[in-house]
Design an enzyme around this catalytic site. Structure first.
Site, mmCIF file in Angstrom:
data_model
loop_
_atom_site.group_PDB
_atom_site.id
_atom_site.type_symbol
_atom_site.label_atom_id
_atom_site.label_comp_id
_atom_site.label_asym_id
_atom_site.label_seq_id
_atom_site.Cartn_x
_atom_site.Cartn_y
_atom_site.Cartn_z
ATOM 1 N N ARG A 17 -53.354 5.830 109.751
ATOM 2 C CA ARG A 17 -52.170 6.583 109.375
ATOM 3 C C ARG A 17 -51.808 7.589 110.464
ATOM 4 O O ARG A 17 -52.551 7.792 111.413
ATOM 5 C CB ARG A 17 -52.363 7.280 108.027
ATOM 6 C CG ARG A 17 -53.588 8.200 107.944
ATOM 7 C CD ARG A 17 -53.355 9.362 107.030
ATOM 8 N NE ARG A 17 -52.313 10.223 107.539
ATOM 9 C CZ ARG A 17 -52.482 11.119 108.508
ATOM 10 N NH1 ARG A 17 -53.641 11.272 109.107
ATOM 11 N NH2 ARG A 17 -51.463 11.878 108.922
ATOM 12 N N GLY A 18 -50.631 8.246 110.221
ATOM 13 C CA GLY A 18 -50.070 9.107 111.247
ATOM 14 C C GLY A 18 -49.127 8.227 112.060
ATOM 15 O O GLY A 18 -49.555 7.171 112.556
ATOM 16 N N ALA A 19 -47.870 8.662 112.172
ATOM 17 C CA ALA A 19 -46.851 7.798 112.782
ATOM 18 C C ALA A 19 -47.251 7.285 114.171
ATOM 19 O O ALA A 19 -46.999 6.125 114.513
ATOM 20 C CB ALA A 19 -45.533 8.558 112.845
ATOM 21 N N GLY A 20 -47.895 8.125 114.963
ATOM 22 C CA GLY A 20 -48.290 7.720 116.317
ATOM 23 C C GLY A 20 -49.398 6.687 116.297
ATOM 24 O O GLY A 20 -49.369 5.696 117.034
ATOM 25 N N ARG A 60 -45.035 -0.270 106.373
ATOM 26 C CA ARG A 60 -44.600 1.073 105.957
ATOM 27 C C ARG A 60 -43.160 1.255 106.434
ATOM 28 O O ARG A 60 -42.876 1.142 107.619
ATOM 29 C CB ARG A 60 -45.528 2.159 106.532
ATOM 30 C CG ARG A 60 -46.921 2.112 105.894
ATOM 31 C CD ARG A 60 -47.697 3.382 106.113
ATOM 32 N NE ARG A 60 -47.200 4.491 105.313
ATOM 33 C CZ ARG A 60 -47.590 5.758 105.504
ATOM 34 N NH1 ARG A 60 -48.452 6.045 106.459
ATOM 35 N NH2 ARG A 60 -47.115 6.721 104.735
ATOM 36 N N CYS A 124 -49.352 18.661 106.576
ATOM 37 C CA CYS A 124 -49.919 17.315 106.697
ATOM 38 C C CYS A 124 -50.881 17.244 107.882
ATOM 39 O O CYS A 124 -51.592 18.221 108.164
ATOM 40 C CB CYS A 124 -48.807 16.268 106.797
ATOM 41 S SG CYS A 124 -49.407 14.579 106.499
ATOM 42 N N ASP A 193 -42.180 11.568 111.435
ATOM 43 C CA ASP A 193 -42.279 10.120 111.218
ATOM 44 C C ASP A 193 -41.047 9.437 111.774
ATOM 45 O O ASP A 193 -41.113 8.279 112.188
ATOM 46 C CB ASP A 193 -42.442 9.813 109.726
ATOM 47 C CG ASP A 193 -43.852 10.158 109.283
ATOM 48 O OD1 ASP A 193 -44.091 11.336 108.959
ATOM 49 O OD2 ASP A 193 -44.723 9.266 109.316
ATOM 50 N N ASN A 203 -40.206 13.656 107.748
ATOM 51 C CA ASN A 203 -41.643 13.921 107.873
ATOM 52 C C ASN A 203 -42.226 14.040 106.463
ATOM 53 O O ASN A 203 -41.512 13.983 105.457
ATOM 54 C CB ASN A 203 -41.870 15.196 108.698
ATOM 55 C CG ASN A 203 -43.313 15.341 109.140
ATOM 56 O OD1 ASN A 203 -43.937 14.405 109.638
ATOM 57 N ND2 ASN A 203 -43.890 16.514 108.935
ATOM 58 N N LYS A 204 -43.545 14.236 106.413
ATOM 59 C CA LYS A 204 -44.277 14.258 105.141
ATOM 60 C C LYS A 204 -43.549 15.070 104.070
ATOM 61 O O LYS A 204 -43.032 16.149 104.341
ATOM 62 C CB LYS A 204 -45.676 14.842 105.383
ATOM 63 C CG LYS A 204 -46.616 14.835 104.206
ATOM 64 C CD LYS A 204 -46.806 13.481 103.569
ATOM 65 C CE LYS A 204 -47.230 12.423 104.537
ATOM 66 N NZ LYS A 204 -47.102 11.041 104.007
ATOM 67 N N LYS A 229 -40.455 8.100 118.343
ATOM 68 C CA LYS A 229 -40.231 8.384 116.916
ATOM 69 C C LYS A 229 -38.746 8.617 116.611
ATOM 70 O O LYS A 229 -38.387 8.979 115.487
ATOM 71 C CB LYS A 229 -41.063 9.584 116.493
ATOM 72 C CG LYS A 229 -42.552 9.238 116.469
ATOM 73 C CD LYS A 229 -43.398 10.391 116.137
ATOM 74 C CE LYS A 229 -44.875 9.993 116.160
ATOM 75 N NZ LYS A 229 -45.738 11.166 116.234
#
Ligand code: RI2
Length: 307
Positions: A17-20, A60, A124, A193, A203-204, A229
């Site tokens: 997880r984590g967009a990167g 996702r 987050c 994100d 984002n979160k 992103k």
């Protein structure tokens, strides 16, 4: 295909997880898939790469880093299987290398905006935001952090562990305590994100309440985001889809069994309008949200006809 399916599953369940990190894992996955692909024709190769790409992207829906990574990594122009395979491996490796470097550059650039004594609030668990915070600390700035829990998945617990490993004084708060503590904060730093062409941040879930509270208290709101992103699709007006995750992440279904009038919702992300964002720290420098369109056009190399 089995390894690619395993990676896709890990992204879906948020083991990765984590967009990167999602982006890097997807690029690695498509690279390894292309490297081992056995096909009888170029047509078959094209179909397999297209299907594998769509499969990874479907895991996702919100983090635009995922389709961007897959598209950048799986680009090829050759009509020859071996050449095309080579192009994918090269492009994927290039993407991964750039993604790794981007985190360091964001940390370096962003940390220059941190002052000695700053109290930083974060939400987050963003590796890009943490790169700024830890770089500032390692360079000798005396800072402390207020980290939100980030329900329902509680990624804030990963954040406090990471900060603790650096020896950074950190306070964990529940998400609803954000406004209460904002008066003690100097800067808010969050990850991304996705960033839309109009500079809005995705984002979160809960990020927009940090932005609103920071705006009200006149505190600066900084976003840390790699250029991959930014969302090309938004330049033609396509909205960014907000992922709705399983409600069991929020509450145990057995507690709801006799509550026939109750439903549970679990959106994973929210939108923060550009007007609440002071700056976006990217791997090409600090930009205002108004420059998002330029980043999409110039850095991602996307043309309208590609979308
Ligand atoms: P980095 C995360 O999403 C968080 O929303 C975080 O702010 C964002 O990705 C960016 O993270 P999730 O995967 O790429 O936890 O900066 O849903 O690490």
């Amino acid at each position: 295909m089995q390894k690619l399916q395993e990676t896709a599953e890990k992204i879906r369940t948020m083991e990765i997880r984590g967009a990167g990190r999602i982006a890097k894992a997807a690029a690695e996955s498509i690279r390894d898939y292309a490297a081992g692909l056995e096909v009888a024709s170029m047509e078959e190769f094209n179909t397999c790469i297209r299907d594998a790409s769509s499969f990874l992207i479907s895991t996702r829906p919100t983090a635009v880093s995922l389709p961007n990574a897959v598209k950048l990594a799986s680009r090829y122009s050759s009509g020859n299987v071996e050449e095309a395979r080579k192009e994918i491996i090269e492009n994927a490796n290039l993407f991964i290398e750039r993604a790794d470097k981007a985190l360091g550059i964001i940390g370096k650039i962003g940390s220059r905006r941190i002052q000695d004594g700053d109290v930083i609030m974060t939400h987050c668990n963003s590796h890009a935001a943490l790169s700024i915070i830890t770089t500032a600390f390692v360079s000798g700035k005396d800072i402390s952090v207020i980290a939100t829990e980030s329900r329902p998945r509680c990624q804030g617990l990963l954040t406090i562990r990471h900060l603790n490993n650096f020896g950074i004084p950190t306070t964990l708060i529940v998400d609803s305590a954000v406004r209460y503590y904002m008066k003690e904060v100097d800067k808010v730093i969050v990850g991304a994100d996705a960033i839309a062409a109009n500079g809005a941040l995705v984002n979160k879930i809960g990020t927009s309440q940090l932005a609103l509270a920071a705006h009200e208290a006149r505190k600066s709101f900084m976003v840390a985001a790699e250029t991959f992103k930014f969302s090309p699709n938004t330049i033609v007006g396509n909205p960014i889809e907000i992922e709705e995750r399983n409600t069991e992440e929020v509450v145990d279904p057995s507690l709801l069994a006799d509550l026939s009038h109750v439903q549970v919702k679990n959106p994973a992300f929210d939108f923060t309008p550009a007007k609440y964002i002071d700056m976006i720290v990217t791997d090409i420098g600090i930009i205002s949200p108004a420059m998002a369109y330029t980043v999409i056009k110039e850095q991602l190399g996307w043309e309208l006809e590609d979308i």
